[in-house]
Design an enzyme around this catalytic site. Structure first.
Site, short mmCIF file in Angstrom:
data_model
loop_
_atom_site.label_atom_id
_atom_site.label_comp_id
_atom_site.label_asym_id
_atom_site.label_seq_id
_atom_site.Cartn_x
_atom_site.Cartn_y
_atom_site.Cartn_z
N GLU A 185 -4.71 51.58 -81.51
CA GLU A 185 -4.25 52.72 -82.30
C GLU A 185 -3.19 53.51 -81.55
OE1 GLU A 185 -7.64 54.97 -83.62
OE2 GLU A 185 -8.62 53.17 -84.40
N CYS B 143 -7.71 63.39 -78.84
CA CYS B 143 -7.96 62.79 -77.53
C CYS B 143 -9.37 62.22 -77.49
CB CYS B 143 -7.89 63.84 -76.43
SG CYS B 143 -6.32 64.65 -76.33
N1 SAH Z 1 -7.39 56.49 -69.63
C1 SAH Z 1 -6.43 57.55 -69.52
C2 SAH Z 1 -5.73 57.90 -70.82
C3 SAH Z 1 -6.58 58.07 -72.06
S1 SAH Z 1 -7.53 59.52 -72.25
C4 SAH Z 1 -7.05 58.77 -68.89
O1 SAH Z 1 -8.25 58.79 -68.72
O2 SAH Z 1 -6.33 59.70 -68.55
C5 SAH Z 1 -6.40 60.83 -72.45
C6 SAH Z 1 -7.06 62.20 -72.23
O3 SAH Z 1 -8.01 62.50 -73.25
C7 SAH Z 1 -7.83 62.27 -70.91
O4 SAH Z 1 -7.42 63.37 -70.17
C8 SAH Z 1 -9.28 62.44 -71.34
O5 SAH Z 1 -9.98 63.23 -70.42
C9 SAH Z 1 -9.16 63.11 -72.68
N2 SAH Z 1 -10.31 62.84 -73.54
C10 SAH Z 1 -10.96 61.68 -73.66
N3 SAH Z 1 -11.97 61.80 -74.56
C11 SAH Z 1 -11.94 63.06 -75.01
C12 SAH Z 1 -12.70 63.80 -75.98
N4 SAH Z 1 -13.71 63.23 -76.65
N5 SAH Z 1 -12.37 65.08 -76.20
C13 SAH Z 1 -11.33 65.65 -75.56
N6 SAH Z 1 -10.58 65.02 -74.65
C14 SAH Z 1 -10.88 63.74 -74.37
#
Ligand code: SAH
Length: 370
Positions: free
Chosen positions: A103, A348
C-alpha cells in the site's frame, strides 16, 4: 552460462535506471543518433506524462520504441484499490506479480499548497513486529525491488494528477532492511527529466537497524533519515519494538547522535507513538527529559497511536496536546503529527489493516472537531 549479451539475460526495469544509465543502455542497444535526447524523451514519458507502456509513448517514433523495448523492461504494479479519506489523503493498494500486496498513501499538504507527499512501502509486509503496527502483524513476505518502489510514486501521482514533491519511506516495511533497493529507488526519484524530487525531500524512517544507520552515514547518502523512537523508556521500548533485542537502546541512541553530528548538529527527528496509559505518563516525560540532556539536538514528532489490535488504546488529540505541553519546560521542540487517512486505516502503522480485516474505530472520530 549467460553472457551479458545473452538474449536470456533479463532486461533492466526502466524505473531502476538513472538518466545516464538509460542513455548508456540505449547506446548499447544500438541507438546511434541523438541518444541522450531519446533517454530524455523516455524519462519524460515515464515520469512527467506518466505513460503506462512503451507502445503508448506518443512522443517517440515506432522504430525507437522498438529499440527501447529490446533494451529495457517496463513492468508495472497492478493498482487494486484507491480509497480517498475524509482528510484529503488517499490510500492505494497494489498487487505485485507474485500476488503479494502493498500500500501507498498520497498526503496533500495544507490547502493552497501544491506540495504532495507520497508515503511508499519498501517491503511487502515487515519482519519487525512492532506491537503497535498493523504491518508487523502480517510478517515479511519479501523485499520490494527498486522499480516496485518507484512505480508506487509514478502511479499515485498519475492517478491524482499531481507532481510528487516529497517522499516518505513510512509505508509497509523497514526501509533499512532493504537498503540497496531503497537507495536505488530514491536515487531514481531525484533524476532530472524524471521525478526531480530533491534528495533532502526524500525521508527514510527506520525502526533502528543500527548497522545500516552507520552505513548511511559512512556512504554519505544524500537523503534524510528519521528515527522511530517509539518511546524513550528502554524497557517499554523493548516491549513495543522487539528490534531492540537485536540493536540495543544505547546503540540506537549512539547511532542517532552520530547522525546528528554528521548533519552538522541540525535537529534530528525522533518519532514518538503516543499511546494512552502506556507512553503518556510522568515517567515518559522524565525519560524524554533525560534523552534531551544527552547532548544531541532532536525534534520530537509525536504521532497519536492509530488503533491497531486490542492491546493498546488510542488517545484523543486533547490528551496528546495536554501531555506534550508538559514537555515544554525541557525546551524540547515537539511537533504533533496528524496522521492522515485514519478513517481509511491509511494512517501511520495501519497499512495492511485492510489486508487482515481489522478495521477499528478511533475515539476522535466519535466527537465533533472544534
Ligand atoms: N519501519 C519504518 C517505517 C514504517 S513506520 C519505521 O519503523 O520507522 C512509520 C512510523 O509510523 C514510525 O515512526 C512508527 O513508529 C509509526 N507508527 C507505526 N504504527 C503506528 C500506529 N499504530 N500509530 C501511530 N504511529 C505508528
Amino acid at each position: 552460462m549467460d553472457s551479458p549479451l545473452s538474449p536470456l539475460a533479463p532486461l533492466p526495469p526502466l524505473q531502476e535506471l538513472t538518466h545516464a544509465e538509460l542513455a548508456t543502455t540505449l547506446r548499447a542497444a544500438g541507438d546511434e543518433g541523438a541518444r541522450s535526447t531519446l533517454a530524455e524523451a523516455v524519462m519524460r514519458e515515464v515520469y512527467v506524462r506518466a505513460t503506462g507502456s512503451i507502445e503508448a509513448m506518443a512522443s517517440i517514433g515506432a522504430a525507437r520504441r522498438a529499440l527501447l523495448a529490446r533494451a529495457v523492461a517496463f513492468p508495472r504494479l497492478a493498482c487494486e484499490a484507491v480509497e480517498p479519506a475524509a482528510d484529503g489523503s488517499t490510500r492505494f493498494a497494489f498487487r505485485l506479480r507474485d500476488g503479494a500486496r502493498i500500500e501507498s498513501v498520497l498526503l496533500p499538504h495544507h490547502a493552497g499548497s501544491d506540495r504532495h507527499t507520497v508515503c511508499v512501502s519498501s517491503q511487502a509486509g515487515c519482519a519487525q513486529v512492532c506491537r503497535f503496527c498493523a504491518t508487523g502483524r502480517l510478517g515479511l513476505t519479501r523485499d520490494l525491488e527498486a522499480w516496485e518502489i518507484v512505480d508506487q510514486v509514478v502511479q499515485v501521482a498519475a492517478h491524482a494528477r499531481v507532481r510528487a514533491s516529497d517522499i516518505v519511506f513510512m509505508g509497509m516495511g523497514e526501509p533499512l532492511a532493504n537498503e540497496v533497493a531503497v537507495y536505488r529507488a530514491a536515487r531514481v526519484m531525484t533524476q532530472s527529466h524524471g521525478l526531480q524530487i530533491g534528495a533532502r525531500r526524500i525521508t527514510i524512517s527506520t525502526a533502528g537497524v543500527v548497522p545500516a544507520i552507520h552505513r548511511f552515514i559512512d556512504d554519505a547518502q544524500p537523503f534524510r533519515l528519521v528515527f522511530s523512537l517509539g518511546c524513550a523508556d528502554p524497557a517499554k521500548r523493548r516491549r513495543l519494538m522487539p528490534i531492540q533485542e537485536r540493536h540495543g537502546f544505547e546503540e540506537f541512541i549512539a547511532a542517532i547522535a552520530r547522525y546528528e553530528a554528521h548533519r552538522g548538529h541540525q535537529h534530528v527527528t525522533l518519532e514518538y507513538v503516543a499511546i494512552r496509559n502506556f507512553t503518556m505518563g510522568d515517567d515518559d516525560i522524565a525519560a524524554l527529559a533525560a534523552l534531551a540532556r544527552r547532548g544531541f539536538r532532536f525534534l520530537l514528532n509525536v504521532i497519536p497511536f492509530n488503533p491497531v489490535g486490542d492491546e493498546f488504546e488510542a488517545p484523543t488529540m486533547a490528551e496528546v496536546r495536554a501531555w506534550t505541553s508538559r514537555l515544554r519546560p525541557f525546551g524540547l521542540p515537539v511537533k504533533l503529527r496528524f496522521s492522515g487517512g485514519r478513517d481509511r486505516c491509511a494512517g501511520c502503522g495501519q497499512l495492511g489493516t485492510g489486508l487482515i480485516g481489522a478495521r477499528r474505530r478511533h475515539p476522535d472520530r466519535d466527537v465533533s472537531r472544534p
